[in-house]
Design an enzyme around this catalytic site. Structure first.
Site, short mmCIF file in Angstrom:
data_model
loop_
_atom_site.label_atom_id
_atom_site.label_comp_id
_atom_site.label_asym_id
_atom_site.label_seq_id
_atom_site.Cartn_x
_atom_site.Cartn_y
_atom_site.Cartn_z
N ARG A 315 0.82 -1.21 0.00
CA ARG A 315 0.00 0.00 0.00
C ARG A 315 0.85 1.27 0.00
O ARG A 315 0.32 2.36 -0.11
CB ARG A 315 -0.98 0.00 1.17
CG ARG A 315 -0.41 0.07 2.54
CD ARG A 315 -1.47 0.45 3.59
NE ARG A 315 -2.64 -0.37 3.55
CZ ARG A 315 -2.96 -1.31 4.45
NH1 ARG A 315 -2.13 -1.55 5.45
NH2 ARG A 315 -4.07 -2.00 4.35
N ILE A 444 -10.75 4.70 -1.47
CA ILE A 444 -11.52 3.46 -1.36
C ILE A 444 -10.64 2.23 -1.44
O ILE A 444 -10.75 1.31 -0.62
CB ILE A 444 -12.61 3.40 -2.46
CG1 ILE A 444 -13.59 4.57 -2.31
CG2 ILE A 444 -13.34 2.07 -2.45
CD1 ILE A 444 -14.58 4.71 -3.44
N ILE A 445 -9.75 2.18 -2.47
CA ILE A 445 -8.98 0.96 -2.70
C ILE A 445 -7.92 0.75 -1.62
O ILE A 445 -7.50 1.68 -0.95
CB ILE A 445 -8.31 0.99 -4.09
CG1 ILE A 445 -7.45 2.23 -4.25
CG2 ILE A 445 -9.34 0.89 -5.18
CD1 ILE A 445 -6.64 2.25 -5.54
N GLU A 446 -7.51 -0.52 -1.48
CA GLU A 446 -6.49 -0.94 -0.51
C GLU A 446 -6.84 -0.50 0.91
O GLU A 446 -5.97 -0.13 1.69
CB GLU A 446 -5.11 -0.43 -0.94
CG GLU A 446 -4.64 -1.03 -2.25
CD GLU A 446 -3.21 -0.68 -2.60
OE1 GLU A 446 -2.43 -0.42 -1.67
OE2 GLU A 446 -2.88 -0.69 -3.79
N GLY A 447 -8.13 -0.56 1.22
CA GLY A 447 -8.60 -0.15 2.53
C GLY A 447 -9.19 1.24 2.49
O GLY A 447 -8.47 2.22 2.31
#
Length: 645
Positions: A315, A444-447
């Site tokens: 991330r 939103i993505i990767e948490g």
């Protein structure tokens, strides 16, 4: 069945290790928590700067002096950045990618030739062997030009097969698969499912062992698998047969390396999104795919642990991409603010414009500082960066959205107009409109932002839970509660007074140079944050995990303190390298002032808010009490969910 063992040798999922009380949870809540807790990394000996902040400890020696690349290492990354940047500017039109939803094959072929899909793969497996810092420098540049191309490379290399294979693969697995990526193979990661999202406890994809035990038959559906529609190799998460731990059945999540050429792998649908429209993201179905046992990564039942560890480093790419976009916005805002005249002077000279431009510049410095520091720490490997990586993702994704929004506001109608339309009528095609659409997914993505705050809260409160778990649990005997209470009293009788009376007032923090006052602020603020967390834990006890807004404010405060300290350390490092240029110090001072204002706003939000009434009202909305307010519209998808509820 044998008890499950963690990577570090501790038993997983036992009652003695479950620090959070599950006695008041329903079955699904309990299962989800047990699966997540068993996958958490064990606390090791490596220090964590941010973890110490939450406990009221400020240790600037962990981030000073700021780490910089040596000349040889920097030039290694610079060569690839220059070559790829020159090619992308000449041959890749991001507006065309956005319009056609296609990254030209010849562009992908050139990136393969340059080794872009093998940047982080060790040289012994025919990779470029780039450090995390150099890798993120390349990703920063790509993201500043084309978000879709950045996601293609990032999904393949940051969370796709190369990263977990490098971390956890056997030598045989590495020799078989890693060289393929230098030749152009593309990878993906498959976790999310249509009906359960990323909740591992409810995962429906299963892998059943064959009778001979040599293979697994993988069946299920995965959604939002980036690169999945074109991938050659995918890491797939699936449930394998449960195991018994201390008399309790425990679900097992296992990671498999799956080749898409195998029978039973089918692309069902390619998804289309608001932004990053050139990505190959889709719905995949696996129908009794025969996967060899040797394609298990890390081990049976350790798939979620693999995913969490992979994400700690993976991330870090997203902050780099966000920083690349922020730098592009700064360039656009500077040029537009200087040359566009409005009401007798340049828009950048009006106070409203100046405020936005200054904020964009200061926040971009902070984003770069956080990205570089966490990347260096990932390369050094001597620190626990779980919290810092999550903070980097949270801070940079939120700040990038603000920067893009400010840039669009500064540009006005020209910000809202497509770059292709601007060019068609003879104006510079600044891609602010596309950047806004591409930037939004980063929260939103990767948490999601909300998930990142909960993740941070769990890690931040872990030291307290380890001290007070026995006292907080409801189902333990009174005698055990008494013993736990004695231990709690002994620990906090020393710790708590130090959060009020300590040496922070007298510490000069000479390592902070001209920014020493900011270091003193961070130290004092860390004590304030630590005691505030303690107060809320005492007030809500095991109910605190449900007070997500409170936790969110506390985690934002901790993240801002990390950002101030990191930015000031970076500014000092830049000044040391270029003593005549004091501009980094000016940017750092402005960022720190603005950050302190945000921190005070979060503290106010802890005391003065509408959470209680809002929670009650939301329940009534969900009970259809206010459907009258929806009168007068054309209902979107009127039959949606009717059959599911």
């Amino acid at each position: 069945m044998k008890d499950i063992k963690e990577v570090d040798g501790r038993e997983s999922g036992s009652d003695e290790e479950m620090l959070i009380d599950t006695s008041r949870m329903n079955r699904q809540q309990r299962e989800a928590l047990e699966v997540a807790e068993s996958a958490r990394e064990a606390k090791g000996e490596k220090p964590s700067f941010a973890s110490k902040l939450f406990m009221g400890e400020f240790e600037p020696e962990l981030l000073t002096p700021f780490p910089f690349q040596d000349d040889l290492e920097r030039e290694k990354g610079s060569q690839l950045v220059r070559k790829l940047a020159d090619y992308l500017v000449d041959r890749l039109d991001p507006e065309e990618v956005d319009e056609t939803r296609t990254i030209p094959p010849e562009v992908i072929e050139e990136m393969v030739r340059l080794g872009v899909f093998a940047m982080k793969i060790p040289e012994k497996y025919d990779g470029l062997g780039l450090s995390q810092v150099n890798y993120n420098r390349v990703m920063m540049m790509i993201a500043s030009h084309c978000g879709s191309t950045a996601v293609l490379v990032s999904a393949h290399q940051s969370i796709g097969v190369p990263q977990p294979l490098k971390l956890f693969g056997t030598e045989a697995q590495k020799r078989k698969y890693l060289p393929l990526f230098r030749k152009g193979a593309i990878s993906a990661f498959a976790l999310t499912e249509p009906d359960v999202g990323s909740d591992p406890a409810q995962m429906s994809t299963v892998a059943e062992p064959t009778e001979d035990g040599e293979h697994f038959l993988l069946s299920g559906t995965k959604l939002w698998c980036t690169n999945g529609t074109i991938a050659d190799v995918i890491v797939v998460m699936a449930q394998t047969p449960s195991k018994t731990v201390r008399g309790k059945e425990r679900k097992q999540i296992t990671a498999f390396i799956v080749e898409t050429k195998w029978a039973g792998v089918e692309v069902m649908h390619r998804c289309d999104f608001m932004g990053i429209r050139g990505i190959q993201n889709g719905l995949l179905r696996f129908d009794k795919v025969k996967v060899p046992r040797e394609n298990i990564l890390l081990g049976e039942g350790k798939g979620l642990k693999l995913a969490l560890v992979t994400l700690n480093t993976g991330r870090l790419t997203l902050p780099a991409a966000c920083t690349g976009m922020a730098k592009q916005c700064l360039s656009i805002a500077r040029r537009w603010g200087k040359h566009r005249k409005q009401w007798g002077s340049a828009v950048g000279m009006h106070e409203a414009g100046r405020t936005k431009i200054a904020s964009i510049a200061a926040n971009t410095l902070a984003m770069e500082a956080i990205t570089l520091l966490t990347s260096h720490w990932a390369d050094q490997g001597d620190k626990d960066i779980r919290i810092e990586a999550a903070m980097a993702k949270l801070f940079c994704s939120e700040m990038a959205w603000k920067i893009v929004d400010d840039t669009m506001q500064l540009r006005g109608g020209r910000g809202y107009e497509k770059a292709s339309s601007l060019r068609a009528r003879g104006e510079p095609g600044f891609p602010v409109e596309r950047m806004m659409r591409e930037c939004r997914i980063n929260r939103i993505i990767e948490g999601t932002t909300e998930v990142m705050k909960l993740f941070l809260a769990r890690e931040a409160m872990d030291p307290h839970l380890r001290v007070a778990a026995g006292l907080l649990k409801h189902h333990v005997p009174i005698s055990e509660k008494f013993r736990a209470g004695v231990g709690v009293a002994a620990y906090y009788s020393g710790w708590y007074p130090r959060q009020w009376v300590n040496g922070s007032v007298w510490h000069s923090h000479q390592e902070g140079g001209d920014l020493a006052s900011e270091f003193r602020y961070v130290e004092a603020a860390a004590h304030r944050l630590a005691r505030t967390i303690f107060h809320f834990m005492g007030l809500y006890q095991d109910r605190l995990e449900k007070r997500q807004n409170i936790l969110g404010h506390l985690m934002e405060i901790g993240t801002e303190l990390f950002a101030i300290a990191t930015t000031c350390s970076y500014a000092n490092g830049l000044l040391e390298r270029h003593p005549t240029d004091k501009s980094p110090m000016d940017l750092a001072k402005l960022f720190a002032r603005q950050s302190r204002l945000r921190i005070e706003e979060h503290y106010r939000g802890l005391k003065r808010n509408a959470d209680r009434s809002g929670n009650a009202l939301a329940k009534r909305v969900l009970e259809d009490e206010f459907t009258w307010l929806e009168d007068g519209i054309v209902e979107s998808e009127p039959n949606a969910y009717r059959d599911r509820c």
